[in-house]
Design a protein around this motif. Structure first.
Motif, short mmCIF file in Angstrom:
data_model
loop_
_atom_site.label_atom_id
_atom_site.label_comp_id
_atom_site.label_asym_id
_atom_site.label_seq_id
_atom_site.Cartn_x
_atom_site.Cartn_y
_atom_site.Cartn_z
N ILE A 1 -12.55 24.08 38.55
CA ILE A 1 -11.37 24.64 37.90
C ILE A 1 -11.64 26.12 37.61
O ILE A 1 -12.60 26.44 36.90
CB ILE A 1 -11.04 23.89 36.61
CG1 ILE A 1 -10.86 22.39 36.90
CG2 ILE A 1 -9.79 24.46 35.95
CD1 ILE A 1 -10.69 21.53 35.67
N GLU B 1 -7.73 29.10 34.42
CA GLU B 1 -7.01 27.82 34.35
C GLU B 1 -7.70 26.88 33.38
O GLU B 1 -7.03 26.16 32.61
CB GLU B 1 -6.93 27.19 35.74
CG GLU B 1 -6.15 25.88 35.75
CD GLU B 1 -6.14 25.21 37.11
OE1 GLU B 1 -5.70 24.05 37.19
OE2 GLU B 1 -6.58 25.84 38.09
N ALA B 2 -9.03 26.86 33.40
CA ALA B 2 -9.79 26.00 32.49
C ALA B 2 -9.51 26.37 31.04
O ALA B 2 -9.33 25.49 30.18
CB ALA B 2 -11.27 26.11 32.79
N LEU C 1 -6.05 25.13 30.14
CA LEU C 1 -6.01 23.67 29.98
C LEU C 1 -6.57 23.24 28.63
O LEU C 1 -6.02 22.35 27.97
CB LEU C 1 -6.79 23.01 31.11
CG LEU C 1 -6.14 23.01 32.49
CD1 LEU C 1 -7.14 22.57 33.56
CD2 LEU C 1 -4.91 22.10 32.51
N VAL C 2 -7.65 23.87 28.21
CA VAL C 2 -8.25 23.51 26.93
C VAL C 2 -7.32 23.87 25.77
O VAL C 2 -7.17 23.09 24.82
CB VAL C 2 -9.62 24.19 26.77
CG1 VAL C 2 -10.15 24.01 25.35
CG2 VAL C 2 -10.62 23.61 27.76
N TYR D 1 -4.67 21.26 25.67
CA TYR D 1 -5.19 20.00 25.16
C TYR D 1 -5.25 20.01 23.63
O TYR D 1 -4.84 19.03 22.98
CB TYR D 1 -6.60 19.75 25.72
CG TYR D 1 -7.33 18.63 25.01
CD1 TYR D 1 -7.07 17.30 25.31
CD2 TYR D 1 -8.27 18.92 24.03
CE1 TYR D 1 -7.73 16.28 24.64
CE2 TYR D 1 -8.94 17.90 23.36
CZ TYR D 1 -8.67 16.58 23.66
OH TYR D 1 -9.32 15.58 23.00
N VAL E 1 -15.22 26.12 35.82
CA VAL E 1 -15.75 24.87 35.27
C VAL E 1 -15.82 23.83 36.39
O VAL E 1 -14.82 23.55 37.05
CB VAL E 1 -14.87 24.36 34.11
CG1 VAL E 1 -15.32 22.97 33.68
CG2 VAL E 1 -14.93 25.32 32.94
N LYS F 1 -9.44 13.15 36.00
CA LYS F 1 -10.07 14.44 35.66
C LYS F 1 -10.59 14.45 34.23
O LYS F 1 -10.07 15.15 33.36
CB LYS F 1 -9.07 15.56 35.88
CG LYS F 1 -8.58 15.69 37.31
CD LYS F 1 -7.53 16.79 37.46
CE LYS F 1 -7.02 16.89 38.88
NZ LYS F 1 -5.98 17.94 39.02
N ASN G 1 -22.06 21.88 31.13
CA ASN G 1 -21.15 21.00 30.40
C ASN G 1 -21.77 20.47 29.12
O ASN G 1 -21.08 20.25 28.12
CB ASN G 1 -20.69 19.86 31.31
CG ASN G 1 -19.91 20.36 32.51
OD1 ASN G 1 -19.34 21.45 32.47
ND2 ASN G 1 -19.89 19.59 33.58
N PHE H 1 -9.53 18.85 30.38
CA PHE H 1 -9.21 19.55 31.62
C PHE H 1 -8.27 18.76 32.53
O PHE H 1 -8.07 19.11 33.68
CB PHE H 1 -10.51 19.87 32.38
CG PHE H 1 -11.47 20.72 31.60
CD1 PHE H 1 -11.33 22.10 31.58
CD2 PHE H 1 -12.49 20.14 30.86
CE1 PHE H 1 -12.21 22.89 30.85
CE2 PHE H 1 -13.37 20.92 30.13
CZ PHE H 1 -13.23 22.30 30.12
#
Length: 758
Positions: free
Chosen positions: A514, A518-519, A522-523, A526, A545, A562, A593, A615
């Motif tokens: 990702i 974009e990562a 997305l976080v 979330y 990521v 995902k 990670n 993600f």
């Protein structure tokens, strides 16, 4: 159509008699003297208090649940559970306040002249009884802070208690068989005859005042099927007249070089002993006091350096119990056995009057652990090498009569044939269709075996990228020994060839990359969609990521599930990958990670979480993988241990020579060091992740023997919280964590390698 629950029938077993597998014991008015003193253990994880008692006559666990001021009363109720490993049996009583508001009633098990707090019970059966087994159990004094009503009793099987505690299921034929009795001495009794028409579970309450019935403040009364208690203390006792298992002592569960653990880690060694028996080891207390194949094999792999070896050892009890229960028709490994009262009930549902055990074969991952464990024990352990012929010639069928006329060696071969058969198609044509799928009609099939575990995926990551190739490597090694897999010498080359394909070709199907921006987006999304109250940690996302999907072909037409996860640990722990083009970035992404804090990564103050859905990009991720989900954003002890050991083993490869011993004490031939060893950035990143993981493990030492725990974010940090007190996703019933889980005892053998400490 083949039944999912495969029944191992006892042709001579009748509903009016005792199962043929029971051994005769003498009846006596006094309990047989024990050579060793009783073992006791008390563990508190509010709102749950756990007490263990075992001696040569009985082993039992008592759990007292008492709601806390902030408990969710829809999940937590006052409760007493007594659980016996014998027959996976138990007795349970739920209580409610008689005159107060919900939440006002509390229970407490107190020390008394009876026990501190538990004492054993041993009552010989009458000579004219149809059951020659003594009634055994435990007793103690239970304190009620206010008047109470016994609302729901469940007597007989732990499985029945689990069904009620996790799903509010009560079966009328079981419940209606409970007899309520008011006794002349002012006590009350609940008793139920099992479906075998021989075994009885009894639960007894008597007002208590240091052994006297004169305490006017305590009174128990029975009105029909209602039992009421006034405020005060009550002597409770719980008994079953069922044959007990032969427990393995703390000294006997450990090898000669590990005896010091009895004094340095007494609680853990007592727990290991409580769950270790001559014929099998048990998965967890109290929910899973019986055989679970996957759990016992993962435990044996992690605890291999400290477990006893040789005849009558824990290692051979584990391997033997798994082989004993292999499905002879297709080589599948039994996941969970069904025994005792629940086995008889299950058989009756199929119009079969038998007490015979049953086996659940729906899991696919268990099949692959068996050859891995056999290879490590019988080929990499000097005692195991000496035991090969004797062990594999052992006749099967002592527990699973369907396997009579076979040996352990026969069943090991049948299992290996299954693995070779299933691995062949992908080895010859590496397409998605030929990966290992869950069994038809099953929604689960590997260790994340809950409703939201792998998001409905059909092709699990851990099985395909790690377990299959590791099993193939082990089969190749085992095939070189003439006493194992006789006539399959060609497997030595063939299984290795298959393994290389599975190692090199499977990761690409699960890989997710990702882009950084974009990562970060997305976080942020979330955090807005979930209930997470902490910082989003997006500033720590300083690059793209990368991680590997939990599974393929998930719910809602998801091609990849995902969810960032910890299942990389299987590959680190079980495989020594030689494909440097894959190994270096794979290790690096694992380290990245681990080192990032949730929701940007896997780390929290409470430990490394096993799943991060941040993600996914779909609201379903935030909704299904939560702090209240069994396999959600929660911490599993054994995953901490396997990841820590796996990273250590990979770092160790950078130092391994012909003169250096590997993690299992065996000398390895010289092999080229992996290229990540000379890549300073990646090596330092992996080493840093190893140390940060261990910092977190050491910070949460008090939790490590538990099965799973969760957290709440408050006071600027992740605060450890029992999973069972948090609401599950979807409004379903909560799965309560075990205070002692077999594979969570891995830290008896897994410790920080200070050579890698910064």
């Amino acid at each position: 159509m083949k039944l999912l629950l495969s029944l191992c029938l006892l042709g001579t077993s009748l509903m009016t008699g005792v199962a043929a597998s029971r051994k005769e014991v003498r009846s006596t008015h006094e309990a047989p003297k024990c050579a060793n003193s009783a073992s006791t253990l008390s563990l508190s994880d509010p709102p749950y208090d756990n007490y263990f008692y075992s001696d040569c006559n009985v082993a039992a666990q008592v759990v007292v649940t008492s709601p806390l001021p902030d408990s969710d009363l829809s999940l937590i109720a006052p409760r007493l559970i007594i659980a016996w490993p014998a027959g996976d049996s138990g007795a349970c009583a739920y209580f409610a306040p008689q005159n107060g508001v919900n939440g006002s009633l509390s229970l407490e098990l107190i020390n008394s002249t009876i026990g501190k707090p538990l004492a054993p019970i041993y009552t010989a059966e009458l000579s004219n009884s149809s059951n020659t087994y003594p009634s055994v159990g435990v007793q103690g004094v239970l304190r009620f802070n206010s008047s109470a009503t016994l609302t729901v009793p469940v007597l007989g099987s732990i499985r029945s208690i689990r069904e009620f505690s996790e799903g509010s299921v009560l079966r009328p034929k079981i419940q209606d068989a409970i007899k309520f009795t008011s006794n002349s001495d002012g006590s009350a009794s609940l008793q139920r005859l099992w479906f075998d028409n021989v075994t009885t579970t009894s639960l007894h309450f008597r007002p208590w005042n240091n052994g006297s019935n004169s305490d006017k403040g305590s009174m128990v009364s029975v009105d029909g099927r209602t039992v009421k208690f006034e405020t005060g203390d009550y002597l409770f006792s719980a008994e079953i007249n069922y044959p007990q298992l032969s427990q393995t002592s703390p000294t006997a569960v450990l090898n000669e070089n590990s005896q010091e653990l009895i004094s340095s880690m007494p609680d853990q060694t007592k727990a290991l002993s409580f769950m270790s028996y001559s014929s099998k080891v048990l998965a967890g207390a109290w929910h899973y006091l019986t055989y679970f194949g996957r759990d016992s094999m993962i435990t044996a792999l992690l605890l291999e350096p400290v477990l006893s070896v040789g005849n009558a050892s824990v290692m051979e009890a584990v391997i033997g119990s798994v082989l004993e229960r292999v499905d002879r028709t297709d080589g599948s490994v039994c996941h969970e056995e069904t025994i005792g009262d629940y086995a008889t009930w299950s058989n009756l549902q199929n119009n079969i009057p038998s007490n015979a055990m049953g086996c659940d074969y729906k899991m696919i991952d268990s099949d692959y652990f068996l050859p891995i464990l056999m290879q490590r024990y019988f080929l990499q352990n000097s005692v195991g090498q000496q035991r090969i012929k004797t062990f594999f010639n052992t006749p099967a069928g002592s527990a699973n009569v369907a396997n009579r006329n076979l040996t352990f060696g026969d069943l090991a071969l049948i299992n290996a044939e299954r693995i070779m058969r299933l691995a062949g198609p992908f080895a010859h044509n590496s397409i998605k269709k030929n990966l290992i799928h869950l069994k038809e009609g099953q929604d689960i099939g590997q260790w994340r075996d809950s409703e939201y575990g792998i998001g409905g995926g059909r092709i699990p990551y851990d099985v395909n990228t790690a377990l299959v190739p590791a099993a193939l490597r082990s089969i190749a090694s085992l095939a070189q020994n003439n006493s194992i897999f006789s006539g399959r010498k060609n497997w030595s080359k063939l299984a290795n060839a298959y393994a290389t394909v599975w190692e090199d070709k499977t990761l690409e199907f699960f890989r997710l990359k990702i882009p950084r921006s974009e990562a970060q987006s997305l976080v942020k999304s979330y955090v807005n969609e979930s209930s997470f109250a902490g910082p989003n940690q997006v500033s720590s996302i300083d690059d793209d990521v990368t991680f590997y999907a939990l599974a393929l072909d998930g719910n809602d037409k998801l091609s990849k599930v995902k969810v960032m996860n910890t299942d990389d640990c299987f590959r680190h722990f079980l495989l020594n990958i030689t494909n440097n083009a894959q190994l270096t970035p794979f290790l690096n992404q694992t380290a990245n990670n681990i080192r990032r804090t949730f929701p940007a990564g896997l780390m929290t103050d409470a430990g490394m979480i096993v799943a991060n859905p941040a993600f996914g990009g779909d609201p379903v991720y935030a909704k299904n993988w939560t702090t209240g989900a069994y396999h959600g954003t929660v911490i599993w002890s054994w995953q901490l241990a396997m990841m820590a050991k796996g990273l250590e083993m990979q770092l160790e490869r950078c130092e391994l020579t012909t003169e250096k011993l590997g993690h299992n004490g065996q000398q390895h031939a010289a092999t080229p060091k992996p290229k990540f060893c000379s890549d300073k950035y990646v090596y330092d990143n992996v080493k840093a992740a190893y140390n940060e993981l261990w910092d977190s493990i050491e910070k949460n030492t008090s939790q490590l023997s538990a099965e799973v725990w969760s957290w709440v974010y408050r006071d600027d940090g992740f605060q450890v919280t029992p999973l069972g007190v948090l609401p599950p996703p979807g409004g379903g019933s909560q799965i309560e964590s075990n205070i002692q889980q077999l594979w969570s005892l891995a830290f008896l053998a897994v410790s920080r390698n200070k050579a890698y400490k910064d």
